[in-house]
Design a protein around this motif. Structure first.
Motif, PDB file in Angstrom:
ATOM      1  N   ASP A 124       0.941   4.002   6.211  1.00 32.08           N
ATOM      2  CA  ASP A 124       1.771   3.151   6.241  1.00 32.08           C
ATOM      3  C   ASP A 124       3.029   3.254   5.399  1.00 32.08           C
ATOM      4  O   ASP A 124       2.825   3.375   4.347  1.00 32.08           O
ATOM      5  N   HIS A 176      -3.466   0.055   7.258  1.00 29.73           N
ATOM      6  CA  HIS A 176      -3.527  -1.324   6.542  1.00 29.73           C
ATOM      7  C   HIS A 176      -3.670  -1.374   5.154  1.00 29.73           C
ATOM      8  O   HIS A 176      -3.175  -2.323   4.399  1.00 29.73           O
ATOM      9  N   ASN A 203      -0.298  -5.832  11.677  1.00 31.87           N
ATOM     10  CA  ASN A 203      -0.036  -7.169  11.662  1.00 31.87           C
ATOM     11  C   ASN A 203       1.291  -7.698  11.362  1.00 31.87           C
ATOM     12  O   ASN A 203       1.794  -9.008  11.467  1.00 31.87           O
ATOM     13  N   HIS A 204       2.201  -6.938  10.523  1.00 38.99           N
ATOM     14  CA  HIS A 204       3.604  -7.181  10.199  1.00 38.99           C
ATOM     15  C   HIS A 204       4.577  -6.870  11.240  1.00 38.99           C
ATOM     16  O   HIS A 204       5.586  -7.166  10.728  1.00 38.99           O
ATOM     17  N   HIS A 253      -5.722  -0.421  12.464  1.00 39.21           N
ATOM     18  CA  HIS A 253      -5.282  -1.395  11.354  1.00 39.21           C
ATOM     19  C   HIS A 253      -5.966  -2.568  11.029  1.00 39.21           C
ATOM     20  O   HIS A 253      -6.104  -3.602  11.683  1.00 39.21           O
ATOM     21  N   GLU A 270       4.632  -0.142  10.065  1.00 41.86           N
ATOM     22  CA  GLU A 270       4.800  -1.744  10.149  1.00 41.86           C
ATOM     23  C   GLU A 270       5.362  -2.329   8.649  1.00 41.86           C
ATOM     24  O   GLU A 270       5.691  -3.367   8.754  1.00 41.86           O
TER      25      GLU A 270
HETATM   26 FE   FE2 Z   1      -0.968  -4.169   7.665  1.00 41.00          FE
END
Ligand code: FE2
Length: 258
Positions: free
Chosen positions: A8, A172, A67-68, A147, A39
């Protein structure tokens, strides 16, 4: 075939580190294909089209998400413009974008976990369904950006896909794990690759903000930290004829240290 997976990327410090290191690593390590998780690349939360293009220009063949993915709202419209950017495959139907892509004969899939995370569709089933849908058309070389939060769920996916993916690489948590290995049927696995972001931080965020938040529980605006930047990645060597991984190893560096 040598594949680099980069953890990330957090904010501007992360993007600058990618700009400095990714072209260099690609050349020095003779990397054929690179995947970068973007992300957190826009100010620490989400992604924009311009930033995705910048990562692509600096050597990311595919930019993955998590998730972002929709934290920067404009990306809901812009993801469709970017052929190399994908979002988790197991978001609910109706989400824009796509969860997989084939570039340079490599299948790259992005999925999010469900343990200690916001609700999502079953990632195990989603990937099984994709493989069934692609059938014989699926490229042999296949990489999943997995993730997820819980190491148990992350390890479980490695076993679920052993022999069916070349690599299942975790993202993540931003914390690199020491468990890269090739599973018995030829799938390279690591629970978490880590991040490209400020080292003296809490997961990339200013450490004083997060320590204070843990202590008093009050909301605060997150700010990306400064200082030296850690670059966490893994290099996976894949036999292109079978899709099986030969090896996976960590490639971690720190830049900007005094
Ligand atoms: Fe994440």
């Amino acid at each position: 075939m040598r594949i680099l997976f980069v953890g990330d990327v957090v904010g501007r410090p992360g993007r600058n580190a990618v700009a400095t290191l990714l072209p260099k690593i690609r050349a020095e390590r003779e990397i054929d294909f690179a995947i970068v998780n973007g992300e957190n690349a826009a100010g620490g939360a989400g992604l924009t089209a311009d930033i995705a293009r910048e990562l692509n220009a600096n050597g990311a063949d595919v930019v993955t998400n998590g998730n972002h993915v929709w934290d920067q709202r404009q990306f809901l419209n812009d993801i469709e413009l970017l052929a190399f950017a994908i979002r988790p495959i197991n978001l609910a139907p109706g989400n824009p974008g796509r969860g997989w892509v084939v570039i340079k004969d490599v299948l790259v899939v992005n999925a999010i976990g469900r343990t200690f995370m916001a609700p999502a569709d079953d990632p195990f089933r989603a990937i099984d369904a994709l493989l069934e849908q692609l059938g014989r058309d699926a490229p042999r070389v296949r990489v999943l950006d997995w993730h997820a939060e819980a190491t148990s769920e992350k390890v479980a996916m490695g076993w679920h896909l052993d022999g069916r993916f070349s690599a299942v690489v975790g993202s993540h948590t931003h914390v690199p794990t020491a468990d890269p290995r090739v599973l018995p049927q030829g799938t390279a696995h690591v629970s978490d690759t880590g991040m490209v972001g400020p080292r003296d931080s809490v997961l990339g965020v200013d450490k004083d903000i997060i320590v204070a938040r843990f202590r008093d529980g009050m909301p605060r605006r997150f700010e990306v930290a400064g200082g030296p930047v850690q670059f966490n990645s893994v290099v996976i060597d894949v036999d292109e004829s079978t899709g099986r991984a030969r090896s996976i190893e960590r490639l971690d560096q720190v830049i900007g240290e005094e």
